[in-house]
Every structure is written in C-alpha cells, then in structure tokens.
Design a protein around this motif. Structure first.
Motif, PDB file in Angstrom:
ATOM      1  N   GLN A   1       0.828  -1.206   0.000  1.00 44.51           N
ATOM      2  CA  GLN A   1       0.000   0.000   0.000  1.00 44.51           C
ATOM      3  C   GLN A   1       0.867   1.263   0.000  1.00 44.51           C
ATOM      4  O   GLN A   1       0.507   2.263  -0.619  1.00 44.51           O
ATOM      5  CB  GLN A   1      -0.957  -0.015   1.194  1.00 44.51           C
ATOM      6  CG  GLN A   1      -2.019  -1.101   1.098  1.00 44.51           C
ATOM      7  CD  GLN A   1      -1.509  -2.495   1.426  1.00 44.51           C
ATOM      8  OE1 GLN A   1      -0.385  -2.684   1.872  1.00 44.51           O
ATOM      9  NE2 GLN A   1      -2.334  -3.495   1.190  1.00 44.51           N
ATOM     10  N   GLN A   2       1.990   1.236   0.703  1.00 47.14           N
ATOM     11  CA  GLN A   2       2.901   2.383   0.688  1.00 47.14           C
ATOM     12  C   GLN A   2       3.463   2.588  -0.712  1.00 47.14           C
ATOM     13  O   GLN A   2       3.592   3.721  -1.174  1.00 47.14           O
ATOM     14  CB  GLN A   2       4.043   2.190   1.694  1.00 47.14           C
ATOM     15  CG  GLN A   2       3.602   2.352   3.133  1.00 47.14           C
ATOM     16  CD  GLN A   2       3.096   3.743   3.427  1.00 47.14           C
ATOM     17  OE1 GLN A   2       1.898   4.026   3.330  1.00 47.14           O
ATOM     18  NE2 GLN A   2       3.984   4.638   3.765  1.00 47.14           N
ATOM     19  N   ILE A   3       3.793   1.488  -1.394  1.00 46.78           N
ATOM     20  CA  ILE A   3       4.274   1.581  -2.771  1.00 46.78           C
ATOM     21  C   ILE A   3       3.190   2.157  -3.672  1.00 46.78           C
ATOM     22  O   ILE A   3       3.465   2.996  -4.532  1.00 46.78           O
ATOM     23  CB  ILE A   3       4.729   0.189  -3.290  1.00 46.78           C
ATOM     24  CG1 ILE A   3       5.893  -0.339  -2.474  1.00 46.78           C
ATOM     25  CG2 ILE A   3       5.051   0.233  -4.771  1.00 46.78           C
ATOM     26  CD1 ILE A   3       7.171   0.461  -2.589  1.00 46.78           C
ATOM     27  N   VAL A   4       1.949   1.728  -3.477  1.00 43.49           N
ATOM     28  CA  VAL A   4       0.832   2.251  -4.265  1.00 43.49           C
ATOM     29  C   VAL A   4       0.700   3.759  -4.055  1.00 43.49           C
ATOM     30  O   VAL A   4       0.524   4.519  -5.011  1.00 43.49           O
ATOM     31  CB  VAL A   4      -0.488   1.519  -3.921  1.00 43.49           C
ATOM     32  CG1 VAL A   4      -1.695   2.254  -4.458  1.00 43.49           C
ATOM     33  CG2 VAL A   4      -0.443   0.099  -4.452  1.00 43.49           C
ATOM     34  N   CYS A   5       0.782   4.217  -2.811  1.00 43.25           N
ATOM     35  CA  CYS A   5       0.694   5.657  -2.520  1.00 43.25           C
ATOM     36  C   CYS A   5       1.823   6.425  -3.200  1.00 43.25           C
ATOM     37  O   CYS A   5       1.591   7.468  -3.821  1.00 43.25           O
ATOM     38  CB  CYS A   5       0.735   5.904  -1.012  1.00 43.25           C
ATOM     39  SG  CYS A   5      -0.755   5.422  -0.144  1.00 43.25           S
ATOM     40  N   THR A   6       3.033   5.909  -3.089  1.00 44.92           N
ATOM     41  CA  THR A   6       4.184   6.571  -3.698  1.00 44.92           C
ATOM     42  C   THR A   6       4.054   6.600  -5.215  1.00 44.92           C
ATOM     43  O   THR A   6       4.286   7.643  -5.849  1.00 44.92           O
ATOM     44  CB  THR A   6       5.490   5.845  -3.294  1.00 44.92           C
ATOM     45  OG1 THR A   6       5.577   5.837  -1.868  1.00 44.92           O
ATOM     46  CG2 THR A   6       6.707   6.518  -3.879  1.00 44.92           C
TER      47      THR A   6
ATOM     48  N   SER B   1       1.135   8.992  -6.303  1.00 44.24           N
ATOM     49  CA  SER B   1       1.523  10.396  -6.129  1.00 44.24           C
ATOM     50  C   SER B   1       2.509  10.832  -7.208  1.00 44.24           C
ATOM     51  O   SER B   1       2.384  11.914  -7.768  1.00 44.24           O
ATOM     52  CB  SER B   1       2.140  10.609  -4.748  1.00 44.24           C
ATOM     53  OG  SER B   1       1.205  10.342  -3.744  1.00 44.24           O
ATOM     54  N   GLY B   2       3.481   9.979  -7.496  1.00 48.23           N
ATOM     55  CA  GLY B   2       4.461  10.304  -8.528  1.00 48.23           C
ATOM     56  C   GLY B   2       3.832  10.422  -9.905  1.00 48.23           C
ATOM     57  O   GLY B   2       4.152  11.333 -10.669  1.00 48.23           O
TER      58      GLY B   2
ATOM     59  N   ARG C   1      -5.331  13.969  -3.028  1.00 46.75           N
ATOM     60  CA  ARG C   1      -6.287  14.257  -4.113  1.00 46.75           C
ATOM     61  C   ARG C   1      -6.231  13.230  -5.235  1.00 46.75           C
ATOM     62  O   ARG C   1      -6.322  13.567  -6.411  1.00 46.75           O
ATOM     63  CB  ARG C   1      -6.081  15.670  -4.656  1.00 46.75           C
ATOM     64  CG  ARG C   1      -6.367  16.730  -3.629  1.00 46.75           C
ATOM     65  CD  ARG C   1      -6.320  18.089  -4.212  1.00 46.75           C
ATOM     66  NE  ARG C   1      -6.694  19.037  -3.180  1.00 46.75           N
ATOM     67  CZ  ARG C   1      -6.333  20.282  -3.173  1.00 46.75           C
ATOM     68  NH1 ARG C   1      -5.584  20.745  -4.140  1.00 46.75           N
ATOM     69  NH2 ARG C   1      -6.714  21.071  -2.216  1.00 46.75           N
ATOM     70  N   ILE C   2      -6.073  11.991  -4.844  1.00 47.71           N
ATOM     71  CA  ILE C   2      -6.072  10.880  -5.803  1.00 47.71           C
ATOM     72  C   ILE C   2      -7.368  10.102  -5.598  1.00 47.71           C
ATOM     73  O   ILE C   2      -7.648   9.657  -4.483  1.00 47.71           O
ATOM     74  CB  ILE C   2      -4.840   9.977  -5.594  1.00 47.71           C
ATOM     75  CG1 ILE C   2      -3.574  10.788  -5.892  1.00 47.71           C
ATOM     76  CG2 ILE C   2      -4.925   8.736  -6.464  1.00 47.71           C
ATOM     77  CD1 ILE C   2      -2.293  10.100  -5.534  1.00 47.71           C
ATOM     78  N   PRO C   3      -8.174   9.946  -6.655  1.00 45.61           N
ATOM     79  CA  PRO C   3      -9.450   9.238  -6.512  1.00 45.61           C
ATOM     80  C   PRO C   3      -9.257   7.764  -6.154  1.00 45.61           C
ATOM     81  O   PRO C   3      -8.341   7.106  -6.645  1.00 45.61           O
ATOM     82  CB  PRO C   3     -10.107   9.369  -7.881  1.00 45.61           C
ATOM     83  CG  PRO C   3      -9.228  10.197  -8.718  1.00 45.61           C
ATOM     84  CD  PRO C   3      -7.959  10.448  -7.992  1.00 45.61           C
ATOM     85  N   VAL C   4     -10.152   7.277  -5.295  1.00 50.89           N
ATOM     86  CA  VAL C   4     -10.103   5.886  -4.847  1.00 50.89           C
ATOM     87  C   VAL C   4     -11.466   5.255  -5.096  1.00 50.89           C
ATOM     88  O   VAL C   4     -12.492   5.834  -4.757  1.00 50.89           O
ATOM     89  CB  VAL C   4      -9.770   5.794  -3.335  1.00 50.89           C
ATOM     90  CG1 VAL C   4      -9.770   4.352  -2.873  1.00 50.89           C
ATOM     91  CG2 VAL C   4      -8.452   6.468  -3.039  1.00 50.89           C
ATOM     92  N   THR C   5     -11.457   4.069  -5.702  1.00 47.43           N
ATOM     93  CA  THR C   5     -12.681   3.304  -5.911  1.00 47.43           C
ATOM     94  C   THR C   5     -12.583   2.044  -5.069  1.00 47.43           C
ATOM     95  O   THR C   5     -11.572   1.344  -5.108  1.00 47.43           O
ATOM     96  CB  THR C   5     -12.846   2.925  -7.399  1.00 47.43           C
ATOM     97  OG1 THR C   5     -12.890   4.124  -8.172  1.00 47.43           O
ATOM     98  CG2 THR C   5     -14.123   2.140  -7.616  1.00 47.43           C
TER      99      THR C   5
END
Length: 79
Positions: free
Chosen positions: A17-22, A25-26, A54-58
């Motif tokens: 999940q941390q990798i997904v966030c990074t 964002s990038g 501000r990244i959409p999440v489904t």
C-alpha cells in the motif's frame, strides 16, 4: 493525457500500500490521470492517505486477496 488504474487487494497500510501511494503520487505529479482501486474491507487507511493527496479511490466489495472464482466473477461485474 494517459490514464492509470492501480489495483491493490487490501487497504490497510503495509508495504504494498505504501508503494501504491508513492507510485500514485508520482504519476499524478507527472501529469497522468491516476486512480486507485482497492478491496473495500479495511480500506480506510489507504483511502484517507490517497484522498489527502487528491487521488481518486474506488472501493470494490469483491476484490479480495484469496482467490475465489465466485468473488472473482463478482469483482469483474463491479469493475
């Protein structure tokens, strides 16, 4: 503009999940329309982090880690 959907089965904050966030964002900073999809169960930590960026999440109710043919078919219908 390029569009990317990143899927992860669990929303609790861990390594993937941390990798997904990074990554999300990038990509967003690189002028890519990015959205993250994750399993609904326990998704609040990931959803909170991405929403702040501000990244959409489904959320997908039937997206789970363990493979179950019925849940896989239900997930595809959600998608």
């Amino acid at each position: 503009m390029k569009r990317v959907l990143i899927l992860v089965t669990k929303g609790s904050l861990g390594g993937a999940q941390q990798i997904v966030c990074t990554l999300a964002s990038g990509l967003a900073k690189s002028d890519v329309a990015v959205e993250v999809g994750c399993g609904a169960e326990g998704s609040e930590p990931l959803r909170h982090e991405l929403t702040q960026a501000r990244i959409p999440v489904t959320l997908f109710e039937h997206l789970t880690r363990t493979f179950n043919p019925l849940k896989a078919a239900l997930f595809l219908r959600e998608f």
